[in-house]
Design a protein around this motif. Structure first.
Motif, PDB file in Angstrom:
ATOM      1  N   LEU A   1       1.441   1.960  -3.335  1.00 32.74           N
ATOM      2  CA  LEU A   1       1.564   0.682  -4.027  1.00 32.74           C
ATOM      3  C   LEU A   1       3.016   0.235  -3.916  1.00 32.74           C
ATOM      4  N   SER A   2       3.229  -1.042  -3.623  1.00 30.94           N
ATOM      5  CA  SER A   2       4.579  -1.596  -3.522  1.00 30.94           C
ATOM      6  C   SER A   2       4.751  -2.700  -4.554  1.00 30.94           C
ATOM      7  N   PRO A   3       5.232  -2.357  -5.758  1.00 29.74           N
ATOM      8  CA  PRO A   3       5.388  -3.370  -6.803  1.00 29.74           C
ATOM      9  C   PRO A   3       6.439  -4.423  -6.467  1.00 29.74           C
ATOM     10  N   THR A   4       7.443  -4.039  -5.658  1.00 28.62           N
ATOM     11  CA  THR A   4       8.439  -4.989  -5.165  1.00 28.62           C
ATOM     12  C   THR A   4       8.683  -4.668  -3.695  1.00 28.62           C
ATOM     13  N   PRO A   5       9.340  -5.537  -2.958  1.00 29.74           N
ATOM     14  CA  PRO A   5       9.612  -5.235  -1.547  1.00 29.74           C
ATOM     15  C   PRO A   5      10.505  -4.005  -1.340  1.00 29.74           C
ATOM     16  N   THR A   6      11.246  -3.601  -2.361  1.00 22.14           N
ATOM     17  CA  THR A   6      12.161  -2.460  -2.201  1.00 22.14           C
ATOM     18  C   THR A   6      11.689  -1.180  -2.888  1.00 22.14           C
ATOM     19  N   VAL A   7      10.587  -1.236  -3.606  1.00 26.78           N
ATOM     20  CA  VAL A   7      10.093  -0.060  -4.344  1.00 26.78           C
ATOM     21  C   VAL A   7       8.678   0.268  -3.883  1.00 26.78           C
ATOM     22  N   SER A   8       8.435   1.552  -3.633  1.00 24.32           N
ATOM     23  CA  SER A   8       7.077   1.976  -3.295  1.00 24.32           C
ATOM     24  C   SER A   8       6.717   3.229  -4.080  1.00 24.32           C
ATOM     25  N   LEU A   9       5.455   3.331  -4.395  1.00 23.28           N
ATOM     26  CA  LEU A   9       4.915   4.441  -5.167  1.00 23.28           C
ATOM     27  C   LEU A   9       3.788   5.060  -4.349  1.00 23.28           C
TER      28      LEU A   9
ATOM     29  N   SER B   1     -12.379  31.450  -0.252  1.00 24.02           N
ATOM     30  CA  SER B   1     -11.419  30.688   0.538  1.00 24.02           C
ATOM     31  C   SER B   1     -10.759  29.527  -0.212  1.00 24.02           C
ATOM     32  N   PHE B   2     -11.097  29.317  -1.483  1.00 26.14           N
ATOM     33  CA  PHE B   2     -10.551  28.155  -2.195  1.00 26.14           C
ATOM     34  C   PHE B   2      -9.098  28.410  -2.587  1.00 26.14           C
ATOM     35  N   LEU B   3      -8.191  27.585  -2.034  1.00 32.78           N
ATOM     36  CA  LEU B   3      -6.765  27.731  -2.289  1.00 32.78           C
ATOM     37  C   LEU B   3      -6.291  26.906  -3.475  1.00 32.78           C
ATOM     38  N   GLY B   4      -6.902  25.757  -3.709  1.00 33.51           N
ATOM     39  CA  GLY B   4      -6.522  24.971  -4.864  1.00 33.51           C
ATOM     40  C   GLY B   4      -6.439  23.480  -4.596  1.00 33.51           C
ATOM     41  N   ASN B   5      -5.916  22.775  -5.592  1.00 34.66           N
ATOM     42  CA  ASN B   5      -5.752  21.317  -5.552  1.00 34.66           C
ATOM     43  C   ASN B   5      -4.269  20.985  -5.629  1.00 34.66           C
ATOM     44  N   LEU B   6      -3.844  20.053  -4.793  1.00 39.41           N
ATOM     45  CA  LEU B   6      -2.452  19.635  -4.761  1.00 39.41           C
ATOM     46  C   LEU B   6      -2.360  18.186  -5.198  1.00 39.41           C
ATOM     47  N   PHE B   7      -1.579  17.925  -6.232  1.00 41.67           N
ATOM     48  CA  PHE B   7      -1.317  16.574  -6.723  1.00 41.67           C
ATOM     49  C   PHE B   7       0.125  16.243  -6.368  1.00 41.67           C
ATOM     50  N   ASP B   8       0.358  15.096  -5.757  1.00 43.97           N
ATOM     51  CA  ASP B   8       1.686  14.734  -5.270  1.00 43.97           C
ATOM     52  C   ASP B   8       2.019  13.303  -5.692  1.00 43.97           C
ATOM     53  N   PHE B   9       3.251  13.097  -6.143  1.00 37.20           N
ATOM     54  CA  PHE B   9       3.733  11.796  -6.609  1.00 37.20           C
ATOM     55  C   PHE B   9       5.105  11.546  -5.992  1.00 37.20           C
ATOM     56  N   ASN B  10       5.364  10.317  -5.505  1.00 37.31           N
ATOM     57  CA  ASN B  10       6.667   9.978  -4.942  1.00 37.31           C
ATOM     58  C   ASN B  10       6.987   8.528  -5.258  1.00 37.31           C
ATOM     59  N   LEU B  11       8.225   8.293  -5.681  1.00 37.01           N
ATOM     60  CA  LEU B  11       8.729   6.940  -5.938  1.00 37.01           C
ATOM     61  C   LEU B  11       9.952   6.743  -5.053  1.00 37.01           C
ATOM     62  N   ARG B  12       9.954   5.675  -4.256  1.00 35.71           N
ATOM     63  CA  ARG B  12      11.059   5.402  -3.332  1.00 35.71           C
ATOM     64  C   ARG B  12      11.652   4.028  -3.610  1.00 35.71           C
ATOM     65  N   TRP B  13      12.982   3.984  -3.558  1.00 32.81           N
ATOM     66  CA  TRP B  13      13.708   2.720  -3.713  1.00 32.81           C
ATOM     67  C   TRP B  13      14.586   2.531  -2.481  1.00 32.81           C
ATOM     68  N   ASN B  14      14.458   1.382  -1.836  1.00 28.39           N
ATOM     69  CA  ASN B  14      15.264   1.005  -0.667  1.00 28.39           C
ATOM     70  C   ASN B  14      16.106  -0.207  -1.043  1.00 28.39           C
ATOM     71  N   PRO B  15      17.310   0.023  -1.567  1.00 23.91           N
ATOM     72  CA  PRO B  15      18.134  -1.125  -1.984  1.00 23.91           C
ATOM     73  C   PRO B  15      18.483  -2.019  -0.796  1.00 23.91           C
ATOM     74  N   THR B  16      18.709  -3.305  -1.085  1.00 24.49           N
ATOM     75  CA  THR B  16      18.988  -4.272  -0.014  1.00 24.49           C
ATOM     76  C   THR B  16      20.351  -4.947  -0.172  1.00 24.49           C
ATOM     77  N   PHE B  17      21.205  -4.428  -1.053  1.00 24.88           N
ATOM     78  CA  PHE B  17      22.481  -5.080  -1.276  1.00 24.88           C
ATOM     79  C   PHE B  17      23.640  -4.223  -0.763  1.00 24.88           C
ATOM     80  N   SER B  18      24.655  -4.911  -0.264  1.00 26.23           N
ATOM     81  CA  SER B  18      25.913  -4.313   0.167  1.00 26.23           C
ATOM     82  C   SER B  18      25.694  -3.074   1.039  1.00 26.23           C
ATOM     83  N   TYR B  19      26.565  -2.077   0.874  1.00 26.60           N
ATOM     84  CA  TYR B  19      26.462  -0.864   1.688  1.00 26.60           C
ATOM     85  C   TYR B  19      25.317   0.040   1.230  1.00 26.60           C
TER      86      TYR B  19
END
Length: 160
Positions: A62-70, A100-118
């Motif tokens: 999900l991308s709530p803004t152009p610079t943030v993704s979940l 053979s059951f190894l388990g369940n993996l739940f994964d969460f990631n939040l990324r921010w790609n700033p667009t200002f200055s350096y």
């Protein structure tokens, strides 16, 4: 993919990587991409694309803004060959009686790609992964290491 105000994408994941009873005859995972398919790498790196069966996985981005993704994902894992090694862990039941059951993996990631200055040459990630371990860990490791695993991380990427 859904054309919504906040771009949304759902992905169904299925993976099968065969295994062998001889732990020296499994796929060489040196060149495999794991982050995209099997959760974070680094010091966690639980699953490798060798002797793994994962028929039930889903990822949502999900991308709530152009610079943030979940990103949120869930996967269930089994050994492809019960008598084969759980590659990367040194665990194996040659009899195949432990299942053979190894388990369940739940994964969460939040990324921010700033667009200002350096700052625009950097991206920032924060993430969390939880592995709900299956019975295989109790049976093969005799309870050692059978508690669920929590893994949190932060990451800064510099782009040149």
């Amino acid at each position: 993919s859904f054309n919504t105000a906040m771009p949304l994408r759902l992905i169904y994941l299925v993976d099968y990587a065969s295994g062998d009873r001889d732990p020296n005859k499994n796929f060489d995972f040196l060149f495999a991409k794991r982050r995209v398919e099997f959760g974070p790498t680094g010091i966690l790196g639980v699953f490798f694309p060798s002797n793994i069966f994962s028929p039930a996985g889903i990822r949502m981005t999900l991308s709530p803004t152009p610079t943030v993704s979940l990103m949120v994902s869930h996967r269930a894992f089994w050994l492809a060959e019960k008598q084969g090694a759980f590659v990367g862990t040194g665990m194996q039941d040659p009899s195949g009686q432990t299942g053979s059951f190894l388990g369940n993996l739940f994964d969460f990631n939040l990324r921010w790609n700033p667009t200002f200055s350096y700052w625009k040459r950097m991206s920032f990630d924060i993430g969390y992964t939880h592995l709900f371990k299956g019975d295989y860990f109790d049976k093969v490791a005799n309870g050692a290491g059978s508690r669920d695993t929590n893994y949190g991380y932060t990451q800064v990427t510099f782009k040149f």
